[in-house]
Every structure is written in C-alpha cells, then in structure tokens.
Scaffold this motif. Structure first.
Motif, mmCIF file in Angstrom:
data_model
loop_
_atom_site.group_PDB
_atom_site.id
_atom_site.type_symbol
_atom_site.label_atom_id
_atom_site.label_comp_id
_atom_site.label_asym_id
_atom_site.label_seq_id
_atom_site.Cartn_x
_atom_site.Cartn_y
_atom_site.Cartn_z
ATOM 1 N N UNK A 72 0.826 -1.208 0.000
ATOM 2 C CA UNK A 72 0.000 0.000 0.000
ATOM 3 C C UNK A 72 0.861 1.259 0.000
ATOM 4 N N UNK A 73 1.858 1.323 0.872
ATOM 5 C CA UNK A 73 2.753 2.487 0.899
ATOM 6 C C UNK A 73 3.524 2.615 -0.411
ATOM 7 N N UNK A 74 3.990 1.484 -0.922
ATOM 8 C CA UNK A 74 4.794 1.508 -2.139
ATOM 9 C C UNK A 74 3.986 2.032 -3.321
ATOM 10 N N UNK A 75 2.749 1.581 -3.452
ATOM 11 C CA UNK A 75 1.906 2.035 -4.550
ATOM 12 C C UNK A 75 1.603 3.530 -4.430
ATOM 13 N N UNK A 76 1.362 3.979 -3.219
ATOM 14 C CA UNK A 76 1.084 5.409 -3.047
ATOM 15 C C UNK A 76 2.321 6.256 -3.364
ATOM 16 N N UNK A 77 3.497 5.738 -3.055
ATOM 17 C CA UNK A 77 4.716 6.465 -3.435
ATOM 18 C C UNK A 77 4.838 6.546 -4.948
ATOM 19 N N UNK A 78 4.563 5.436 -5.625
ATOM 20 C CA UNK A 78 4.639 5.427 -7.089
ATOM 21 C C UNK A 78 3.606 6.382 -7.677
ATOM 22 N N UNK A 79 2.416 6.436 -7.054
ATOM 23 C CA UNK A 79 1.350 7.314 -7.537
ATOM 24 C C UNK A 79 1.573 8.774 -7.168
ATOM 25 N N UNK A 80 2.579 9.045 -6.331
ATOM 26 C CA UNK A 80 2.844 10.409 -5.910
ATOM 27 C C UNK A 80 1.923 10.900 -4.827
ATOM 28 N N UNK A 81 1.293 9.980 -4.082
ATOM 29 C CA UNK A 81 0.382 10.356 -3.011
ATOM 30 C C UNK A 81 1.128 10.431 -1.682
ATOM 31 N N UNK A 82 0.568 11.127 -0.684
ATOM 32 C CA UNK A 82 1.252 11.255 0.615
ATOM 33 C C UNK A 82 1.452 9.908 1.286
ATOM 34 N N UNK A 83 2.630 9.739 1.876
ATOM 35 C CA UNK A 83 2.970 8.523 2.610
ATOM 36 C C UNK A 83 3.714 8.924 3.872
ATOM 37 N N UNK A 84 3.275 8.385 4.999
ATOM 38 C CA UNK A 84 3.985 8.608 6.262
ATOM 39 C C UNK A 84 4.608 7.306 6.720
ATOM 40 N N UNK A 85 5.885 7.336 7.048
ATOM 41 C CA UNK A 85 6.561 6.157 7.543
ATOM 42 C C UNK A 85 6.910 5.179 6.444
ATOM 43 N N UNK A 86 7.439 4.030 6.853
ATOM 44 C CA UNK A 86 7.794 3.004 5.891
ATOM 45 C C UNK A 86 9.233 3.099 5.437
ATOM 46 N N UNK A 87 9.634 2.253 4.480
ATOM 47 C CA UNK A 87 11.036 2.212 4.052
ATOM 48 C C UNK A 87 11.559 3.506 3.448
ATOM 49 N N UNK A 88 10.663 4.346 2.926
ATOM 50 C CA UNK A 88 11.120 5.601 2.318
ATOM 51 C C UNK A 88 11.639 5.449 0.906
ATOM 52 N N UNK A 89 11.508 4.258 0.353
ATOM 53 C CA UNK A 89 11.978 3.969 -0.997
ATOM 54 C C UNK A 89 10.837 3.316 -1.766
ATOM 55 N N UNK A 90 10.641 3.695 -3.027
ATOM 56 C CA UNK A 90 9.648 3.054 -3.878
ATOM 57 C C UNK A 90 10.302 1.897 -4.613
ATOM 58 N N UNK A 91 9.731 0.717 -4.500
ATOM 59 C CA UNK A 91 10.341 -0.481 -5.072
ATOM 60 C C UNK A 91 9.704 -0.924 -6.380
#
Length: 944
Positions: free
Chosen positions: A848-867
C-alpha cells in the motif's frame, strides 16, 4: 421473566478485597494443607442477581461435550453420528457468515446461545451432586454445566468434576504436552514429535520447577495466592473423582482404548491421577500459545545485517527500520485519544547490541539419539492386532493427535468491538468480543457457570485450568481479551568460557555470568513409544536436550566480534506462567469487580500479554496486561543484547526468575472511549510491537472503519455491532484496503486477458471484496474468479515489486520476518490449512505504501523507498500487468491444491474451517469466517 432454578450469591469480600473462605478452609490453609475437605452441607444462600436479563449471548463451536466413549467414536466414524451436545453449536456459528445481513436483535438467538445465569426449570436436563455441597445442573439445549456450591471447596470440586466429564482426554493430552511427554502418551507420529520439539525447549521444567511455581504463588501471593492454590487442589480433587468414577463405570473417553492405555474388553489399565503440578504444566501451554510476546531477536538481527550489507550500515538500518515499522504513524490503534505509552521503542543510542558475525549463527540442537521409527521420516507400520470392530480405527492418529503447527503458528483472530453508551440506542454500552483459540474437536475452551462463595461468573476456561472463568461475564459486567504480543521476551548473547581458562569453542557448555564462568544446566528427557490401535507407527525413541543458563534457554550459538557466544531467550513469564491465576480469581469475584477501576486492578494481576476489554451498564474500559520487564537504559528490545550485568533487566533475580516490571500506569489503558476495536493490532502510540505486522494496512482496519461509521450514525445496537464484526470477518483485507490503489495504477488492461481480469477485480471490489457464498449453502463464492485471481496474484506481485530492488538475500530475510500473505486457504501462509484465521500478517501495508509512493500520493513512515518498477509509474504498471496475466492464467487446481479434506480446485472448501480432531470425533467443515472461537454479545441494562 423466566423462572430459573435457585442460584447462589457469593459472600461479600472483606474490605472489598479479601477472599471469603470457610473457617475450615482457613484452618486447612494455616496448616499448609491442600487435601480434600469433607463434604459440608449448608443452607442455600439467596439467589444471585443477573443484571443482563436476556441480553447476554455467547457461542463456542463445535459443542460443549468434548468427550466420547469408544462406542460413540465407532458410531461417529462408521455412521457419522454425534454424541449429544458434541456439535450443536457448530451450525449456528457457521450460519452467521451468510445470515448477518438481515440480523436484528430478535434474531441474534438464531446464531448465539443464551448466556444468562442459571437454567430455567423447564430446560433442566440433569442435576447431579458429586458432593453434598455442590450441584452440577446441565441445560437441555447446550449441555453447559452450571456449577453451584454452598462452600468454596465444593464449588471448585464441582468445576473439576464437570471438566472431567467434558474434557478428560483433552486435559490428559495437554498435561503431557506441557511436560514434553506427548509421544509416550499418544504415539510417535511425526507431528507429535514435532510438537514436543517445539514446545518443550520453551518451558523445559522439571518436577521441582513446577512445584516451585506452586510454592511461589502460595508464599508470595498473599491470601489470594493461598486461596488460589486451595481452589486448584479442590479442582484437581474433583477431576480425580470423575477419573475414578469413569474408569470404574467404563464411561471414560474411548481414546484411552485406542492409544493402548486401557483394554477394550478387560478394562485393565490406568488413567494416571492428576496432581497440582499438572495445572502448572497446562498453564505453561496456555501461556505459550496465547500470552507470550517477543523473541525472534536473532532472526531480526540477521535481517538487519542483510539490509546493512545491501545498503551500507546507516542506509541499511534506516531501510530495515522502515520495514520493521515500530511506530508506523498510519497504523490502526486501539487507544485513539492520542495518549502515548512508551515501551520497547528504538533507543536514540542503542547500547550493548550483540549482532552476530556473518555466517556464524547455528541453531541449537534439541533432538539426539533417535532409534527405531524416530530415525525414519516415514516409519514403517508395525501391525497391531485388534478386535474386528476396532480395525476401522487403526492408524487414526498416524499423523498425530495434535496439529504439528500448533505452537509455531501465530494465534490471531481474537477480536473486540466495544461501543460506549453515548452512541448506542439504549444508552448502555454494547460489546461483541471473544478470543480465538483455533478450531479443534473438542475445543480447547469449555463453557461453565460457577456460583459459590466469592465466585459468580459464566463463560469459558481453558480445559484443565478451569478453577475460574477466564473470559465471560459476572453479575453485571463482562470481559474478554485479545492476544497483545508486546515484547516480554529478550535475547542475550552470553559469552562462552572454559573453566581452565583455555579458549572456548562455539560448543562450549560454560558461560560467563556476572564475572563467573558457570556450567550450563543440561536438561534432558528421553521419550519412547510403541504401536497402538490409533497410532500404528513403529516403536522408537529419542532424547530431548536443552541447556539452561541464568539468562534463559540457549537457542542459538554464534560469534560476536569473533568471540563465541550462546544466544539465550529470557521471558518475563518463565517460571511464572501460573501467577495469572490471581487475576482470574479477582475477575470472578463480585466483591472485587464492581466498576472499571476494579476491573483494571484485576487485569493488572495477569502477567500474560493480553488486551482486556470490559463493559457494564454504565462504562467501558480497556487495559493491556503483561509482565513488561524494565530494561536497562539504551537496550534495544528488538535485537540481541550482550549478556553482561549492565544490560540485564533491572532488578533481575535469576533464582526466582523475577525482575522489575513497568507500573500499571505505563500500560495502555482507557475508560469510556467512544469505541474500542482490537484485532491483534497496535495498542497505542509509543507501544512498540514485537513483530513487523503493525503497518499502514492491518486487519484492524476492517473493524475500525465499520465501527467508526456506526458510532458516527449513532443508535448502535447489539445486532448492528455484530453485523459489523461478521462483515469484516468475510472480507478480503487486500481487496478492501489495497486493491483500490492497484486498480488506480493499472487503469485498464493491456490485453483481452488482463482487461477481463481488471473488470472482474473492479466488480468484486465494488461489491465489498468479500469471500462469501453466492447463496447460503451454495459452497461457491460470489465473484469466485476475482477471488482466485487475487489469491494467485498477490504473492507474484509482491515478489516482482520488491525482490529486484531488495535483492534475493534481503527479500528472503524480510519475508522470513513477515510472511507475504495469509489467505484463508493458507497455501503460502503460516497458520496451516483450514485454520480460519486470515490476514493477521502480510505485506499489504508495504504494498500500500509503495503504490502510493509510485502514484505520488502522501505517505507517512515506511522504508522511504519506492520499489515497484524502481518507483517509475509505467514500469510499475508493467510489473503489475505481467503478474496479473500470470495470475489470471493460473487454474484453480494450482491456486487451491487438494488435501485430505478438499479436491484440488475447490475454492470454497480450500478456505473452509475444519475442527481439527484431537480426540476420536470428527465434525463437518464450515464456511470461512475470520472470527473468534468463543464470542459474546452483551448489553447490560442495569447495575448493582
């Protein structure tokens, strides 16, 4: 109001705290005696007030009766018949998954049983008095024992007697599990061996160790501790009284014949007498299954090292912490008012870490000296002669009497939904809650009502430790629990040494402790078995061995900075699994629990890691229990620490296995929050989990979203809260919480096959992402193709998204920490097939976090890297479409392999729940629902 048989009130506790006991019992305790007291009759006390009326309901499949004679087992196997009350709660439990949509308060009784005190006169099935001071009344509908004593001893004697009637074989089985002696008792099947090898190293107690636990409670628990041990002995006396009667009357469980303990014709043989230390062994099993938290620090260290090797120490540690998710700001909480309860978090500057040298870790050997069938993977069968009528039962336990994964699996599904009276239709709190103890035949829990001096409760207890109701209701309050799993277990790296001062090797059996070179204590147990009717595996034996140090049991060996060490595991409940008996005693005492404050006080005396929930007619409350050790400053609880005095738990005394523990005020707790939900999720801000699973998407979201909507609407009822629970229990977490992001990124397909798959997934998501029957009894899912595609797609898309960026070694290490998926069919999950529990652990939060990073949506926490696709949107879409095409083309026969229960490709059956047979009876499988085993629905309209 229906008229009920007379019920008895407990005596008022002195000063609100003291336990009321008879003068005779006081004298017995003063003399240090725990022997049976003579029967004593007394005038009936006044009836007990039941402030729930008809508003308390519960359910416990498959049925209350967990005992079957040999004749009944034969009939079950040959004809499919069931003893009375063996499976009569299975059908209503099963039906809720299809029937919750039209649920009303009036229809709740179609799916739950009446949990009122007493038995209406027209519903009495039987009444017996194993002593003059106790009666056991059973009702016609469920056969639940209602135990009513005029003395404290009689009440507890009756509880033990009823436990023998309902669960004698199971209690006997689990006392042998607790002692690491399952194979001599139940046969040498591979699963039985596996259970011994998993459990005994966790609690390798000698008889002296078990006796020491009894003495500790009696000597350090004050009046309540002495009373608890007297109650436990009375319970044992009742259990033994039934044991003797059953043997003499030949009404004992048929499993004793099948496993060769008693002759079917001659009646020659013995059911070993039960003793007080058996209860301690049983308590260690219960604590090991449901009340522990932490451990696994060696494995965590290995995954951290893999991250550091991939990215460098600083960046690797940052990435690893992102996956570890100790304080994910997006995770669902139980305490939602912003209150923080700091515990076991990451220190600013860690001290004393003991990370192993690369490639140096070896797991400690436990099994030695295998002979006969113990040395063979698939032992040859050694035929056993049997009467013709028993031949169909030969080999019924060749795969073991208990599931091999009983202790290795995460135990989840316990959940709680509690709404304050401010938001209910009646103005009184409403609760739907219960524990998940797995699905077994017979069930590990058993129902009972206890009414006697100082005791007034109805609910369930674990078989064999039912001196008190452990989860249930009192006169005007109810309580329940979910497994909390906070970190109460640490790993120490103790330096190895040689008494002569020479350099030790990794296999050394001496270690340094507080400046001395001490010998490890070697604990051994040799188990042997022979063929029986039910387990025809050839005879064999092996030896179990562990080393114990003053900082716990040795689990691994390694080198740290070139120095040989033994990694030991130390948990705060070690040697104290039975201490919680005092807290349970208090929960059953109406003179103790009178409001939320006194409830929380009782819960504070339970050292297992549990989340406790409470409701009466006025208030709701939550409290997290557990023996949380006070760690030395700077120690990181998530990783191994050096076994040196400055890093020990504060106040640690190895002689008594005690240490300082965090005070009650530092445990997560709350009173009268708008609502509470719990599904093994994070308790509160700052309270660090002992695992990787508390991320952005958690199973608790399925409850939280639904209950929040109900509260916002107002006028919550028992039925509406039950509907919320039941709907969450048939919903695919991935489909509800992650599929929207997947579909957003996919848009449409890139081929006819993927376009069709996307359309099917969209339709399923729009309909609620449920795994439920198209119609009641159909045994086929609505949107079955979409469910199949998701099941096949998820592990493929996770690997394709993350492994290229993480690399094979780190990906493997992280998936070892947190399984990728946990679908109901558990084809690639840790809970085992047909276990019911689903979506407790998985990579849905990472995705979920990874997809939101790829989509350019806000993300709090997590690895901090889009895979996924290395963060590129089109590249990620290609990854998803490629894996989706593979999933769509995967036939159901591959997604749902066949097994002993199901044909390959049978989707409904693959998800279905099986009551795992631990006795001779078997029951039908039921439709999947992610739900507690025992569950209460309560709403108290009045208070004392």
């Amino acid at each position: 109001m229906r008229r009920r048989t007379p019920r008895h009130a407990p005596r008022t506790s002195l000063a609100g705290r003291a336990v009321a006991v008879t003068a005779t019992a006081v004298l017995a305790l003063t003399a240090g005696l725990l022997s049976p007291l003579p029967p004593a009759a007394a005038d009936d006390p006044p009836p007990v007030a039941d402030h729930c009326g008809d508003n308390c309901l519960d359910i416990l499949p498959p049925g209350n009766n967990g005992s079957a004679t040999l004749v009944e087992i034969l009939a079950n196997r040959a004809l499919g018949t069931q003893p009375k009350h063996a499976d009569d709660q299975l059908a209503p439990y099963d039906a809720l998954a299809s029937g919750y949509g039209s649920l009303t308060d009036d229809k709740l009784s179609d799916f739950f049983q009446d949990a009122s005190f007493g038995v209406p006169e027209d519903q009495v099935a039987s009444v017996i008095s194993p002593r003059e001071d106790v009666t056991i009344t059973r009702d016609k509908k469920t056969g639940v024992p209602h135990i009513k004593g005029t003395t404290r001893y009689g009440t507890e004697f009756g509880a033990g007697y009823a436990a023998g009637q309902d669960r004698l074989w199971l209690i006997d089985l689990f006392r042998h599990v607790g002692r690491g002696e399952l194979t001599p008792f139940a046969g040498g099947a591979e699963a039985n061996q596996g259970l011994e090898q998993q459990f005994w190293p966790e609690a390798p107690y000698t008889e002296e160790d078990l006796e020491a636990q009894v003495a500790y409670i009696r000597d350090h628990g004050g009046e309540r501790g002495r009373q608890a041990m007297a109650d436990a002995q009375a319970y044992i006396d009742g259990l033994n009284a039934y044991r003797v009667k059953a043997k003499k009357s030949r009404t004992f469980p048929g499993e004793y014949v099948l496993t060769g303990k008693i002759g079917a014709v001659t009646n020659i043989g013995e059911i070993e007498p039960f003793k007080l230390t058996d209860l301690i062994a049983l308590a260690s099993v219960v604590g090991g299954l449901f009340g522990n938290g932490g451990g696994g620090e060696v494995e965590a260290a290995l995954s951290l090292l893999a991250a550091q090797q991939k990215y460098g120490v600083a960046k690797g540690t940052e990435i690893w912490e992102g996956f570890r998710g100790r304080e994910d700001p997006e995770t669902v909480l139980t305490v939602t008012d912003g209150t923080s309860f700091p515990y076991a978090g990451k220190p600013e500057r860690a001290r004393g870490q003991a990370l192993p040298d690369k490639g140096s870790v070896t797991r400690e050997q436990v099994v030695y000296d295998r002979t006969g069938s113990a040395a063979q993977k698939n032992p040859a069968k050694d035929p056993v002669k049997a009467p013709a009528e028993l031949k169909p039962l030969q080999g019924m336990y060749d795969d073991g009497v208990l599931p091999a994964d009983l202790f290795s699996s995460d135990r989840g599904m316990s959940n709680a939904l509690v709404v304050s009276g401010e938001h209910t239709a009646s103005g009184h709190p409403v609760a739907v809650f219960g524990p998940q103890t797995g699905y077994f035949a017979p069930q590990l829990l058993m129902m009972q009502e206890l009414q006697g001096p100082g005791i007034s409760a109805r609910g369930v207890s674990f078989a064999g430790v039912g001196m008190y109701v452990q989860l249930g209701r009192g006169q005007d309050y109810s309580w329940s629990a979910t497994s909390a799993g906070q970190d109460i277990t640490d790993t120490y790296a103790v330096e190895l040494c040689s008494p002569d001062g020479s350099a030790p090797g990794k296999d050394a059996v001496h270690y340094r402790f507080r400046g001395e070179c001490l010998p490890m204590e070697k604990l051994e147990k040799t188990n042997a078995w022979k063929p029986s009717l039910a387990d025809s595996t050839a005879k064999g034996s092996y030896r179990l061995q562990v080393y114990r140090t003053k900082l716990g049991i040795v689990t691994h060996r390694a080198t740290v900075d070139g120095t040989p060490v033994a990694y030991t595991q130390l948990r705060s409940t070690y040697g104290h699994e039975a201490d919680s008996i005092i807290g349970f005693q208090m929960l059953n005492d109406p003179g103790q629990v009178t409001d939320v404050a006194s409830f929380q006080e009782a819960a504070q005396h339970i050292n297992y890691a549990f989340n406790w929930f409470y409701a009466d007619s006025r208030d709701t409350a939550y409290y997290n229990s557990g023996g949380n050790p006070v760690r030395a400053e700077g120690v990181d609880a998530a990783l191994p620490v050096r076994g040196e005095p400055e890093y020990e738990w504060q106040g640690y005394d190895p002689a008594t296995h005690t240490s300082d523990q965090t005070p009650p005020a530092e445990h997560p707790q709350s009173v009268n929050q708008d609502y509470y939900i719990s599904w093994n999720n994070k308790q509160a801000k700052g309270y660090s989990a002992a695992n990787f699973s508390h991320g952005a998407v958690h199973r608790g979201d399925l409850l939280d979203g639904r209950v929040k909507k109900l509260v916002e609407t107002g006028s919550v009822t028992r039925a509406s809260l039950t509907r919320a629970m039941a709907e969450a229990g048939v919903t695919d977490l991935r489909g509800e919480q992650v599929l929207p992001e997947l579909l957003k990124l996919l848009g449409g397909g890139d081929s006819p096959e993927t376009t069709k798959a996307v359309q099917q997934l969209r339709a399923w998501q729009a309909a609620g992402s449920q795994r439920n029957q198209s119609a009641a009894g159909s045994k086929t899912y609505a949107h079955s193709d979409a469910v199949r595609i998701m099941d096949a797609w998820w592990p493929k898309l996770v690997r394709a998204s993350f492994e290229p960026g993480l690399g094979e070694e780190l990906y493997t290490a992280l998936t070892g920490e947190l399984t990728v998926d946990e679908t109901p069919s558990a084809g690639h999950g840790p809970t085992g097939s047909h276990a019911g529990s689903a979506f407790q652990n998985g990579w849905w939060g990472y995705v979920d976090k990874d997809l939101r990073r790829v989509l350019g949506e806000p993300v709090e926490g997590g690895p901090g890297v889009a895979y996924c696709g290395d963060g590129d949107r089109e590249a990620c879409r290609k990854v998803l479409l490629t894996t989706l095409a593979e999933a769509a083309a995967t036939p159901a026969e591959e997604v749902y392999p066949g097994d002993d229960t199901c044909e390959a490709g049978d989707q409904w059956c693959a998800d279905s729940i099986v009551q795992r047979a631990v006795g001779g009876l078997t029951h039908k499988n039921i439709q999947w629902q992610n739900r507690p085993t025992y569950q209460q629905v309560v709403e108290f309209p009045s208070h004392r």
